[in-house]
Design a protein around this motif. Sequence first.
Motif, PDB file in Angstrom:
ATOM      1  N   LEU A  31       0.829  -1.215   0.000  1.00  0.00           N
ATOM      2  CA  LEU A  31       0.000   0.000   0.000  1.00  0.00           C
ATOM      3  C   LEU A  31       0.861   1.261   0.000  1.00  0.00           C
ATOM      4  CD1 LEU A  31      -2.758  -0.737   2.705  1.00  0.00           C
ATOM      5  CD2 LEU A  31      -3.079  -0.690   0.226  1.00  0.00           C
ATOM      6  N   VAL A  32       1.728   1.358   1.006  1.00  0.00           N
ATOM      7  CA  VAL A  32       2.462   2.608   1.220  1.00  0.00           C
ATOM      8  C   VAL A  32       3.405   2.951   0.053  1.00  0.00           C
ATOM      9  CG1 VAL A  32       3.879   3.915   2.850  1.00  0.00           C
ATOM     10  CG2 VAL A  32       2.227   2.264   3.710  1.00  0.00           C
ATOM     11  N   PRO A  33       4.125   1.973  -0.516  1.00  0.00           N
ATOM     12  CA  PRO A  33       4.978   2.344  -1.661  1.00  0.00           C
ATOM     13  C   PRO A  33       4.182   2.951  -2.812  1.00  0.00           C
ATOM     14  CG  PRO A  33       5.594   0.182  -0.836  1.00  0.00           C
ATOM     15  CD  PRO A  33       4.313   0.561  -0.140  1.00  0.00           C
ATOM     16  N   TRP A  34       2.943   2.490  -3.019  1.00  0.00           N
ATOM     17  CA  TRP A  34       2.100   3.041  -4.104  1.00  0.00           C
ATOM     18  C   TRP A  34       1.605   4.436  -3.740  1.00  0.00           C
ATOM     19  CZ3 TRP A  34       4.089  -0.277  -6.901  1.00  0.00           C
ATOM     20  CH2 TRP A  34       4.012  -1.653  -6.695  1.00  0.00           C
ATOM     21  N   GLN A  35       1.302   4.627  -2.460  1.00  0.00           N
ATOM     22  CA  GLN A  35       0.823   5.954  -2.038  1.00  0.00           C
ATOM     23  C   GLN A  35       1.906   7.007  -2.263  1.00  0.00           C
ATOM     24  OE1 GLN A  35      -0.334   5.131   2.021  1.00  0.00           O
ATOM     25  NE2 GLN A  35      -2.309   4.237   1.414  1.00  0.00           N
TER      26      GLN A  35
END
Length: 412
Positions: A127-131
């Motif tokens: 999730l966080v790498p894409w955000q």
Amino acid sequence: ATGLDARTVRKDFPGLDREVHGKPLVYLDSAATSQTPRPVIDAMARYYEHFNSNVHRGVHALAEESTEAFEGARHAVARFVGADPRGVVFTKNATEAFNLVAYSWARKRLGPGDVLLSTQMEHHANLVPWQLAAQDAGFELAYVPVTDEGELDRERFDEIVASGRVKLFAVTAMSNVVGTINPVAELAGAVRAANDEAVVVVDGAQSVPHLPTDQSALDADFLCFSGHKMLGPTGVGVLAARPEVLDPMPPFLSGGEMITNVTLEGAEFNEIPYRFEAGTPVIAEAIGLGAAVEYLERIGMSAVRAHEVALLQRALPALEEVEGVTVHGPRDPERRGAAVSFSVAGLHPHDIGTLVDREGVAVRAGHHCAKPLVRSLGSAATTRASFYLYNTEDEIDALIAALEATKRFFDV
Ligand code: PMP
């Protein structure tokens, strides 16, 4: 008969042979990190004792031996997941594999108007790498919600995909919280049918250790997983990429090993997969992971899976029989993996985790690095028991007894 005798398997795992608070250890936290069998420990010791040296550049005997062992591990891992070894990149963990894709694919190929579709079921690593990439590159994020049964909401998925704007689909093959096994190939096919430029990133951190895996059958351009959850050491993960997708990608980390020529003005980059392994790679760890997949292959992943289904058939009803217990995720053992999250009315997961630990039972309590999913279950935390090839039915009984003791202690 599942073809796997956990009592025999256990003899290979020195870490299981100990006591905790005076009770035999009951290790039910393999979804976080698995225990390590003797052949993996031995393979790493052999490296340090006999051919400890850097790979790829040496002309001496030790360097040749370490290179052979390291590249042998790459081939073993590739075979284990049905991947092309040229696309197998050793990383530090699954998290780094996602970041590699976020930096070298998502930030370069996605922009305004494009959609990156993920799901509410994901680990923070997916999730966080894409955000962060979306903030940099200006693309949109969309998420498939999760139903009350712990499955992906197929209707919402179809609606979002129908836009034809989904260019990257990132999904877990198996949830680390509710255990759900997702129909990854089917979903990937739908995404590609709506947009033939789309790529598919699959989180295999929970599925690769527990299910027979074939990267092409999953239809994954990128498959990310971690060594320490599949009997290997910490410090090594894998990005298994389709070579034709990986090859045009620019480097992620840079420095030595990943170049063919360097001048003061610039550099030419090495071929894949070496272009993505900057600096001295994770040599001993990769060799350990190679030994882990060979160990799993000897036992057979179908036997591992069948054993876990048998454990689920005992654990799910036994847990639900405990008054006040709600099990999250699919009820059908065939539709789920052996990570079982549950809540107990009137008890906080941290209290449960602490109290069952006193009985020697190791479970995990918390948000399991999947806050959006755990929140959707209506709480901030759950208790999770997770099983692997070395767990026995007696250990399920020990978990149930420890839960009953915890309830008595708190008088609920
Ligand atoms: N995805 C899932 C589904 C996981 O369970 C985990 C580990 N908890 C990860 C990704 C991240 O793995 P690592 O911490 O080894 O990078």
